[in-house]
Design a protein around this motif. Structure first.
Motif, PDB file in Angstrom:
ATOM      1  N   VAL A 107       6.503 -12.935  11.261  1.00  0.00           N
ATOM      2  CA  VAL A 107       6.744 -11.588  10.755  1.00  0.00           C
ATOM      3  C   VAL A 107       5.482 -11.091  10.043  1.00  0.00           C
ATOM      4  N   ASN A 108       4.999  -9.923  10.459  1.00  0.00           N
ATOM      5  CA  ASN A 108       3.799  -9.375   9.843  1.00  0.00           C
ATOM      6  C   ASN A 108       3.964  -7.868   9.660  1.00  0.00           C
ATOM      7  N   VAL A 109       3.709  -7.381   8.434  1.00  0.00           N
ATOM      8  CA  VAL A 109       3.826  -5.946   8.135  1.00  0.00           C
ATOM      9  C   VAL A 109       2.493  -5.357   7.684  1.00  0.00           C
ATOM     10  N   ASP A 110       1.388  -6.092   7.857  1.00  0.00           N
ATOM     11  CA  ASP A 110       0.103  -5.680   7.291  1.00  0.00           C
ATOM     12  C   ASP A 110      -0.349  -4.307   7.759  1.00  0.00           C
ATOM     13  N   GLU A 111      -0.081  -3.943   9.010  1.00  0.00           N
ATOM     14  CA  GLU A 111      -0.563  -2.668   9.540  1.00  0.00           C
ATOM     15  C   GLU A 111       0.475  -1.555   9.432  1.00  0.00           C
ATOM     16  N   PHE A 112       1.500  -1.765   8.628  1.00  0.00           N
ATOM     17  CA  PHE A 112       2.516  -0.717   8.446  1.00  0.00           C
ATOM     18  C   PHE A 112       1.950   0.467   7.675  1.00  0.00           C
ATOM     19  N   SER A 113       1.185   0.167   6.632  1.00  0.00           N
ATOM     20  CA  SER A 113       0.590   1.232   5.810  1.00  0.00           C
ATOM     21  C   SER A 113      -0.532   0.630   4.978  1.00  0.00           C
ATOM     22  N   ASN A 114      -1.178   1.483   4.184  1.00  0.00           N
ATOM     23  CA  ASN A 114      -2.228   1.011   3.268  1.00  0.00           C
ATOM     24  C   ASN A 114      -1.700   0.757   1.867  1.00  0.00           C
ATOM     25  N   ASP A 115      -0.409   0.994   1.659  1.00  0.00           N
ATOM     26  CA  ASP A 115       0.210   0.871   0.335  1.00  0.00           C
ATOM     27  C   ASP A 115       0.729  -0.546   0.150  1.00  0.00           C
ATOM     28  N   LEU A 116       0.092  -1.319  -0.729  1.00  0.00           N
ATOM     29  CA  LEU A 116       0.464  -2.726  -0.920  1.00  0.00           C
ATOM     30  C   LEU A 116       1.885  -2.859  -1.432  1.00  0.00           C
ATOM     31  N   ASP A 117       2.277  -2.067  -2.425  1.00  0.00           N
ATOM     32  CA  ASP A 117       3.634  -2.172  -2.967  1.00  0.00           C
ATOM     33  C   ASP A 117       4.675  -1.884  -1.889  1.00  0.00           C
TER      34      ASP A 117
END
Length: 341
Positions: A107-117
């Motif tokens: 599971v990877n969500v790194d490229e979902f957005s630039n917002d870390l929170d």
């Protein structure tokens, strides 16, 4: 295949970087005319509507859409109907991979957005969704330690120990997080400040990393080695280097340690990726590689055991992958002429 152990498939599909082509069989208008991610479940066509901000994006204009990210956005932010559609798609991907023999779901969500929170919250949410429908443990995949920790904290240990994808000499801080959370680890061959360029650097980096993992309390059976697969399209010796590294590492560490390289990387930018991935995995298993990050729908024990190694397609793919077909010209020519389907 020479190796008779069960192949440990780390299912790679629930990843925000995964792309479908706009206008292809998986991205097209649904019954209402709006563009959607389209898939089949229970014999019926299902649609995940694509949100407006993605339709207006630069990626969409270039004919690309990140399908897992669409499902996550709708499941996390959509209205009631869109939320249901997004969650159903994520659940479908989990069930399909598990039914095809996956041992872990990456599971990877790194490229979902630039917002870390936002990504931290999303990882926790996605873990919950997947655990509601799948019985196998998750592989938490992120370049950010905060997301990694959040994902591990959301994992249910009763399903089996989760996996960290990944630790390396460059990411040594992830070792402590993985150990504290009771996770097994994919150990990547990245150096402290650079990528390995040859077999020797891969082996040396992994020896240093395994030493650190042992010192942190990890046993060999909790470690999954990743000698780092680079595309054969860049260098036709890249596949051969991985085969040699696997052979050396298996001889060095014996039978208890595992492997989980990103095997599908070898085919990036090449035609008929499925064939190349399957043949490459077969060759790796011959060298005692017992697992990998793959699409379980295309690579699993049944498929690997049914490959006909005598076919022209297999032999052409093999020659390319072991460096005998420089630049893959014979392989690519055969694909273009329709001799490889």
């Amino acid at each position: 295949m020479k190796d008779t152990r069960k192949f440990i498939a780390v299912g790679e599909n629930i990843h925000c970087s995964r792309i479908y082509k706009v206008g292809g069989s998986f991205v097209k208008p649904c019954a209402d005319g709006a563009y959607a991610i389209v898939y089949s479940a229970d014999g019926q066509e299902q649609c995940v509507p694509i949100p407006q901000h993605i339709l207006e994006s630069e990626a969409w204009a270039k004919g690309k859409v990140k399908h897992a990210a669409v499902a996550m956005w709708q499941g996390f932010y959509g209205d009631e109907a869109a939320k249901h559609a997004g969650i159903a798609y994520l659940e479908h991907m989990a069930r399909i991979q598990e039914s095809c023999g996956a041992s872990f779901l990456d599971v990877n969500v790194d490229e979902f957005s630039n917002d870390l929170d936002e990504r931290v919250r999303l990882m926790q949410w996605v873990v919950g969704v997947l655990q509601n429908t799948s019985s196998i443990p998750l592989s938490i995949d992120s370049s950010d330690l905060n997301i990694l920790q959040a994902g591990l904290e959301a994992c249910d240990p009763s399903r089996g120990r989760p996996m960290v994808n990944s630790v390396s000499l460059e990411r040594a801080a992830a070792i402590e997080i993985a150990h504290e959370k009771g996770a097994v680890v994919i150990a990547g061959a990245t150096g402290e400040s650079s990528m390995p360029q040859n077999v020797e650097e891969r082996v040396q980096n992994l020896k240093l990393l395994v030493k650190k993992l042992h010192e942190a309390g990890f046993e060999d059976e909790e470690i999954y080695l990743d000698p780092l697969v680079f595309p054969a399209s860049v260098d036709s010796n890249n596949g051969k280097m991985i085969l040699e590294a696997i052979k050396i590492l298996r001889q060095t560490y014996g039978e208890a340690i595992h492997f989980a390289p990103g095997l599908s990387n070898v085919s990036y930018g090449l035609p008929n990726r499925r064939l190349l991935n399957q043949v490459f995995t077969y060759l790796c298993v011959e060298q005692s590689c017992d697992g990998g990050i793959v699409d379980p729908r295309q690579i699993n024990d049944d498929i690997l055991n049914s490959l006909d190694t005598t076919t022209n397609a297999f032999q052409l793919a093999k020659a390319f992958l072991v460096g005998e077909d420089e630049y893959g010209m014979n392989y690519i020519r055969a694909v273009r002429k329709g001799k490889i389907q």
